[in-house]
Design a protein around this motif. Sequence first.
Motif, PDB file in Angstrom:
ATOM      1  N   LEU A 294      28.183  61.408  92.754  1.00 23.78           N
ATOM      2  CA  LEU A 294      27.180  60.387  93.067  1.00 23.78           C
ATOM      3  C   LEU A 294      26.222  60.886  94.141  1.00 23.78           C
TER       4      LEU A 294
ATOM      5  N   ALA B  38      31.718  55.450  95.341  1.00 26.81           N
ATOM      6  CA  ALA B  38      31.481  56.021  94.014  1.00 26.81           C
ATOM      7  C   ALA B  38      32.386  55.417  92.953  1.00 26.81           C
TER       8      ALA B  38
ATOM      9  N   GLY C  80      33.081  61.305  96.215  1.00 23.37           N
ATOM     10  CA  GLY C  80      31.677  60.917  96.188  1.00 23.37           C
ATOM     11  C   GLY C  80      30.717  62.019  95.824  1.00 23.37           C
TER      12      GLY C  80
ATOM     13  N   ASP D 269      26.493  54.293  88.617  1.00 22.12           N
ATOM     14  CA  ASP D 269      25.346  55.118  89.000  1.00 22.12           C
ATOM     15  C   ASP D 269      24.048  54.321  89.079  1.00 22.12           C
TER      16      ASP D 269
END
Length: 149
Positions: free
Chosen positions: A17, A110, A14, A115
């Motif tokens: 992100l 993620a 993660g 995104d």
Amino acid sequence: MNITTMYCGSDHAGLGLKHLCIRHLHNQGWTCTDLGTTSEASCDYPVFAAEVCRTVQTKGQLGLLICGTGLGMSMTANRFSSIRAALCTNEYMARMARMHNNANILCLGARVVGDDVALAILDVFVRTGFEQGRHQKRVELIDSVAGQG
């Protein structure tokens, strides 16, 4: 209470992100504290989930936890008293988590959401307030049935 701070944590999956979310929140005037990880080296997500949860418990602000799926982070976070972590995959879930459940930690995967979707979820989460009313009793019951009330 005026919530303007986000405590953020992730594992290696993660990390990218998390950095994107922190930049996004900073651009909106939020104060973000990154509680780790800071490396792409494989690491154990419960360590970072615990750090964010303990900080949210004591500071009374919001948290953001990100791992590959969001599952491990949400499972770990929800073991902590007064933490209501919500794994959200869309904006509606984020809105309801805040409005009806007074969620104080957002969990994202993620490897599950892109995104743009992640940032849209985050925006809804931080902009939505708790409705209270009939939902307050239910939030209190969450702690009560878990032996925390």
